[in-house]
Design a protein around this motif. Sequence first.
Motif, PDB file in Angstrom:
ATOM      1  N   ARG A 188      19.004   2.215  78.000  1.00 34.82           N
ATOM      2  CA  ARG A 188      17.816   2.923  77.287  1.00 34.82           C
ATOM      3  C   ARG A 188      16.683   3.720  78.402  1.00 34.82           C
ATOM      4  O   ARG A 188      16.576   4.695  78.567  1.00 34.82           O
ATOM      5  CB  ARG A 188      16.870   1.984  76.584  1.00 34.82           C
ATOM      6  N   VAL A 220      24.796   9.979  83.359  1.00 39.82           N
ATOM      7  CA  VAL A 220      24.217  11.435  83.345  1.00 39.82           C
ATOM      8  C   VAL A 220      23.365  11.568  84.661  1.00 39.82           C
ATOM      9  O   VAL A 220      22.565  11.012  84.884  1.00 39.82           O
ATOM     10  CB  VAL A 220      23.063  11.731  82.030  1.00 39.82           C
ATOM     11  N   PRO A 221      24.054  12.654  85.434  1.00 44.48           N
ATOM     12  CA  PRO A 221      23.399  13.069  86.821  1.00 44.48           C
ATOM     13  C   PRO A 221      21.781  13.006  86.524  1.00 44.48           C
ATOM     14  O   PRO A 221      21.379  13.728  85.584  1.00 44.48           O
ATOM     15  CB  PRO A 221      23.959  14.308  86.849  1.00 44.48           C
ATOM     16  N   ASN A 222      21.097  12.554  87.475  1.00 47.46           N
ATOM     17  CA  ASN A 222      19.713  12.653  87.554  1.00 47.46           C
ATOM     18  C   ASN A 222      19.319  13.955  88.173  1.00 47.46           C
ATOM     19  O   ASN A 222      19.200  14.204  89.212  1.00 47.46           O
ATOM     20  CB  ASN A 222      19.095  11.482  87.948  1.00 47.46           C
ATOM     21  N   HIS A 223      18.911  14.835  87.267  1.00 46.28           N
ATOM     22  CA  HIS A 223      18.377  16.213  87.667  1.00 46.28           C
ATOM     23  C   HIS A 223      17.303  15.913  88.792  1.00 46.28           C
ATOM     24  O   HIS A 223      17.394  16.673  89.731  1.00 46.28           O
ATOM     25  CB  HIS A 223      17.791  17.058  86.474  1.00 46.28           C
ATOM     26  N   THR A 224      16.268  15.399  88.750  1.00 48.30           N
ATOM     27  CA  THR A 224      15.470  15.134  89.440  1.00 48.30           C
ATOM     28  C   THR A 224      15.787  14.621  90.768  1.00 48.30           C
ATOM     29  O   THR A 224      15.469  15.265  91.842  1.00 48.30           O
ATOM     30  CB  THR A 224      14.237  14.102  89.016  1.00 48.30           C
ATOM     31  N   CYS A 257      16.712  25.977  83.458  1.00 48.68           N
ATOM     32  CA  CYS A 257      15.778  25.612  82.480  1.00 48.68           C
ATOM     33  C   CYS A 257      14.512  26.530  82.612  1.00 48.68           C
ATOM     34  O   CYS A 257      14.116  26.741  83.788  1.00 48.68           O
ATOM     35  CB  CYS A 257      15.450  23.837  82.427  1.00 48.68           C
ATOM     36  N   PHE A 297      10.289  26.474  82.112  1.00 47.97           N
ATOM     37  CA  PHE A 297       8.979  26.127  81.720  1.00 47.97           C
ATOM     38  C   PHE A 297       8.235  27.338  81.036  1.00 47.97           C
ATOM     39  O   PHE A 297       8.141  28.276  81.538  1.00 47.97           O
ATOM     40  CB  PHE A 297       8.096  25.384  82.957  1.00 47.97           C
ATOM     41  N   LEU A 298       7.612  27.098  80.119  1.00 54.43           N
ATOM     42  CA  LEU A 298       6.791  27.809  79.156  1.00 54.43           C
ATOM     43  C   LEU A 298       5.248  27.895  79.476  1.00 54.43           C
ATOM     44  O   LEU A 298       4.896  26.577  79.223  1.00 54.43           O
ATOM     45  CB  LEU A 298       7.150  28.169  78.033  1.00 54.43           C
ATOM     46  N   ARG A 344       0.583  24.212  89.023  1.00 56.90           N
ATOM     47  CA  ARG A 344       1.100  23.129  88.318  1.00 56.90           C
ATOM     48  C   ARG A 344       2.258  23.092  88.225  1.00 56.90           C
ATOM     49  O   ARG A 344       3.102  22.241  88.471  1.00 56.90           O
ATOM     50  CB  ARG A 344       0.571  23.151  86.894  1.00 56.90           C
ATOM     51  N   TYR A 358       7.841  11.567  85.093  1.00 57.14           N
ATOM     52  CA  TYR A 358       7.873  13.205  85.373  1.00 57.14           C
ATOM     53  C   TYR A 358       6.898  13.868  85.125  1.00 57.14           C
ATOM     54  O   TYR A 358       6.598  15.125  85.608  1.00 57.14           O
ATOM     55  CB  TYR A 358       9.021  13.631  84.411  1.00 57.14           C
ATOM     56  N   GLY A 359       5.824  13.488  84.035  1.00 58.63           N
ATOM     57  CA  GLY A 359       4.811  14.437  84.108  1.00 58.63           C
ATOM     58  C   GLY A 359       5.054  15.620  83.023  1.00 58.63           C
ATOM     59  O   GLY A 359       4.348  16.420  82.953  1.00 58.63           O
ATOM     60  N   ASN A 360       6.444  15.646  82.312  1.00 54.24           N
ATOM     61  CA  ASN A 360       6.594  16.811  81.656  1.00 54.24           C
ATOM     62  C   ASN A 360       7.164  16.451  80.105  1.00 54.24           C
ATOM     63  O   ASN A 360       7.987  15.231  80.348  1.00 54.24           O
ATOM     64  CB  ASN A 360       7.043  17.933  82.155  1.00 54.24           C
ATOM     65  N   VAL A 401       4.895  21.321  79.602  1.00 54.52           N
ATOM     66  CA  VAL A 401       6.107  21.422  78.654  1.00 54.52           C
ATOM     67  C   VAL A 401       7.091  22.407  78.784  1.00 54.52           C
ATOM     68  O   VAL A 401       6.798  23.570  79.250  1.00 54.52           O
ATOM     69  CB  VAL A 401       5.291  21.227  77.242  1.00 54.52           C
ATOM     70  N   ARG A 405      20.158  18.731  78.548  1.00 53.30           N
ATOM     71  CA  ARG A 405      19.566  19.446  79.450  1.00 53.30           C
ATOM     72  C   ARG A 405      18.438  18.953  79.935  1.00 53.30           C
ATOM     73  O   ARG A 405      17.964  18.798  81.005  1.00 53.30           O
ATOM     74  CB  ARG A 405      19.785  20.764  79.176  1.00 53.30           C
ATOM     75  N   PHE A 406      17.529  18.778  78.998  1.00 49.61           N
ATOM     76  CA  PHE A 406      16.101  18.578  79.335  1.00 49.61           C
ATOM     77  C   PHE A 406      15.957  16.965  79.475  1.00 49.61           C
ATOM     78  O   PHE A 406      14.954  16.652  80.230  1.00 49.61           O
ATOM     79  CB  PHE A 406      15.168  18.547  78.062  1.00 49.61           C
ATOM     80  N   GLY A 430      16.915  14.994  81.274  1.00 54.23           N
ATOM     81  CA  GLY A 430      16.909  14.325  82.508  1.00 54.23           C
ATOM     82  C   GLY A 430      15.820  14.620  83.364  1.00 54.23           C
ATOM     83  O   GLY A 430      15.426  13.845  84.195  1.00 54.23           O
ATOM     84  N   GLN A 431      14.651  15.718  82.912  1.00 54.05           N
ATOM     85  CA  GLN A 431      13.761  15.748  83.662  1.00 54.05           C
ATOM     86  C   GLN A 431      12.266  15.753  82.849  1.00 54.05           C
ATOM     87  O   GLN A 431      11.343  16.410  83.261  1.00 54.05           O
ATOM     88  CB  GLN A 431      13.547  17.044  84.304  1.00 54.05           C
ATOM     89  N   GLU A 484       9.845  13.143  79.983  1.00 54.40           N
ATOM     90  CA  GLU A 484       9.351  11.862  79.674  1.00 54.40           C
ATOM     91  C   GLU A 484       9.802  11.713  78.161  1.00 54.40           C
ATOM     92  O   GLU A 484       9.930  10.548  77.870  1.00 54.40           O
ATOM     93  CB  GLU A 484       8.057  11.338  79.953  1.00 54.40           C
ATOM     94  N   ALA A 542      17.929   9.970  70.714  1.00 49.63           N
ATOM     95  CA  ALA A 542      16.227   9.098  70.583  1.00 49.63           C
ATOM     96  C   ALA A 542      16.621   7.823  71.428  1.00 49.63           C
ATOM     97  O   ALA A 542      15.764   7.135  71.688  1.00 49.63           O
ATOM     98  CB  ALA A 542      15.986   8.880  69.064  1.00 49.63           C
ATOM     99  N   LEU A 543      17.841   7.550  71.401  1.00 44.48           N
ATOM    100  CA  LEU A 543      18.115   6.337  72.369  1.00 44.48           C
ATOM    101  C   LEU A 543      17.999   6.346  73.854  1.00 44.48           C
ATOM    102  O   LEU A 543      17.808   5.453  74.455  1.00 44.48           O
ATOM    103  CB  LEU A 543      19.615   5.936  72.145  1.00 44.48           C
ATOM    104  N   LEU A 544      17.997   7.559  74.233  1.00 45.52           N
ATOM    105  CA  LEU A 544      17.983   7.829  75.762  1.00 45.52           C
ATOM    106  C   LEU A 544      16.463   8.252  75.889  1.00 45.52           C
ATOM    107  O   LEU A 544      15.934   7.760  77.041  1.00 45.52           O
ATOM    108  CB  LEU A 544      18.714   9.204  76.137  1.00 45.52           C
ATOM    109  N   ARG A 545      15.938   8.999  75.292  1.00 46.15           N
ATOM    110  CA  ARG A 545      14.625   9.294  75.646  1.00 46.15           C
ATOM    111  C   ARG A 545      13.642   9.115  74.188  1.00 46.15           C
ATOM    112  O   ARG A 545      14.193   9.356  73.197  1.00 46.15           O
ATOM    113  CB  ARG A 545      14.399  10.981  75.836  1.00 46.15           C
ATOM    114  N   PRO A 546      12.311   8.760  74.584  1.00 41.82           N
ATOM    115  CA  PRO A 546      11.486   8.842  73.463  1.00 41.82           C
ATOM    116  C   PRO A 546      11.532  10.217  72.796  1.00 41.82           C
ATOM    117  O   PRO A 546      11.522  11.242  73.474  1.00 41.82           O
ATOM    118  CB  PRO A 546      10.150   8.654  74.119  1.00 41.82           C
ATOM    119  N   GLN A 581       5.476   0.702  74.390  1.00 43.46           N
ATOM    120  CA  GLN A 581       6.699   0.817  73.955  1.00 43.46           C
ATOM    121  C   GLN A 581       6.679   0.230  72.614  1.00 43.46           C
ATOM    122  O   GLN A 581       7.684   0.522  71.903  1.00 43.46           O
ATOM    123  CB  GLN A 581       7.543  -0.375  74.896  1.00 43.46           C
TER     124      GLN A 581
END
Lengths: 336, 336
Positions: A5, A53-57, A98, A100-101, A117, B66-68, B99, B117-118, B120-121, B123, B141-145, B308
């Motif tokens: 998780r 999954v490779p950690n992009h960050t 990717c 950002f918008l 930012r 990550y703040g995004n 975002v 793709r997203f 990984g970077q 929250e 949903a299991l990997l990310r909120p 959580q």
Amino acid sequence: MAAERKGGVTISQVAKEAGVARSSVSRAYTRPDMLSPETVERIKAAAGRLGYVPNHTARALSTGRYGNLALIVPDVANPFFPPMIRAAQVEADRSDFCVFLGNSDEDPEKEDQLLGRFSGQVEGIILASPRLSDERIAAHALLRPLVLINRDVKGIPKVLIDSGTGIAEATQHLADFRHRNIVYVSGPSTSWSNKQRRAAVRQASKKLGLDLSFVSASVPSFEAGLQAVDAILAKGATAAIAFDDVTAQGILAGLGERGVSVPGEFSVVGCDDALGPLTVPSLTTVSSRSIEAGKLAVSLLLEVLGSQAVRDASYVLETHLIVRSTTGPAPERGQG
Amino acid sequence: MAAERKGGVTISQVAKEAGVARSSVSRAYTRPDMLSPETVERIKAAAGRLGYVPNHTARALSTGRYGNLALIVPDVANPFFPPMIRAAQVEADRSDFCVFLGNSDEDPEKEDQLLGRFSGQVEGIILASPRLSDERIAAHALLRPLVLINRDVKGIPKVLIDSGTGIAEATQHLADFRHRNIVYVSGPSTSWSNKQRRAAVRQASKKLGLDLSFVSASVPSFEAGLQAVDAILAKGATAAIAFDDVTAQGILAGLGERGVSVPGEFSVVGCDDALGPLTVPSLTTVSSRSIEAGKLAVSLLLEVLGSQAVRDASYVLETHLIVRSTTGPAPERGQG
DNA sequence: CTGTTAGCGCATTCAT
DNA sequence: ATGAATGCGCTAACAG
């Protein structure tokens, strides 16, 4: 069942599972050619089993390549931008980036904030129709590769949609219809496109001997167009060229409210072809090429990222008048 | 002049410049209260001199924050989404989040890719009107909120715009106008909203004793609406309720091309109120509340990130019919 | 209050 | 072809 998780599976766990060193796992993803095919396969298998999954960050921190870029626009909801946004994303995606918008809400300060930012987590930034000052833009360009759309700042790569050509055609078109008194409804004062369009109508009007007035709709919106109608009518004009389609649409609505028929009594020309033929009457406008601009901006940015060489590249996209149904002959006047 | 163009100033350099430990520099930014005011000031001064800017990525790696967050929509250019996107950004910004915007092009696979793709970077991720299968959604949903908009998957927090209420009102509205034979022009088969709307017309029609047919416009677009017109007319209906406003607009255009007057000979109802009163005739439609949905989705996601605890929260936004000018009495028929 | 010490997850020398 | 070691820039215990 793996997949913890939170936190995610790391390279170390995969390494252990596959019975290899961490570096090999890393290589399996970045330089498979350096490993024997079997090892790669074994690693991939282990990774799959664990759900790695490779950690992009982490990768970004280590390489300095973030793999994303930012696109900042003044207003997502302005129909001029979505196609551009979409095109930019598609193009970025082709190179595995990717995007950002950012939405500045037509506010220079907000734009500045967004720039700051984003700049920490992207490799490059595309600034579309910025409202920010040249100085601030130049300052940001010092920190991150920057590509401008519809803004000309010396030394910074840009994609310019030259609406001047289309606007000139529009003015000619109105003159052909015997309009003698026209008004240009201008957009944001900090908009390069607005300056360009304004200059284009002015020049063309002069050349054609037309009587030109200006009305300002500081923010390009339906509302602003609506509210500009009284001022437009007060100028005694028989036709208006609006900063953009959205504003034009507002003008159309305002004209309707006042019972002024289009194009019978009054002609309207928009700009950007953002609405397509969807309006009624369908709007005569100037083509925008925003899709190409978005695509070009991204490939230009990517090019800049690739070679430090590219410095002051400019793409200029010409535009043309698209005649539809909101323009017609000037109404007959009671007085000569 | 500092600011080394690339790489950026690091915490260590600031530490040396200010004559303190690296951790103090870090604290000066994250927990100034732990330091003496003077130290903080000294550090900030040194940082300013060097042009130091905290590295978001490094911070993210270290903290896991990550703040995004990401927002994925099927089509940026569909006017239903921009206001939602904008609202989401504003709300995210309030909590200092950036975002990522993803555009799936109405393609489930593309959506799946973007999600991967997203994830990984960011929250957390907001999935608006997803076209993906429940299974895949649950997997992600299991990997990310994850927070859903207009999709109901058990166990996943969501914001639902209940267009059913508005659609029921629309059906009633048509019945009041003595329409007996209507058609529902459906949208994407994988769209929850479409299922919901379809069910709502069906139920209301049954209750009111209306003759209901279906025509499919798989992708919600002006084009699709345009092309659906022949099929609609073939059903012998006198009114249509479209999956959304864009489709409705296409239908309006197609009707126009065939010389069918609206609302004289045919009535049209849209859904989402994405176009506002901008169309001519202005479109009778169902309110969307997409702005609230975007805002809510973000605050819900942020809430989930905070504790959580929150698991299966749902917000339901009701909608209502907005009567404008594309609906009117059913035309008189030659035969009883 | 502030300095020291460890990592976060990965890519990348340098060895072997 | 692969393993060991080091560092990206920052935060977070752990000591004083």
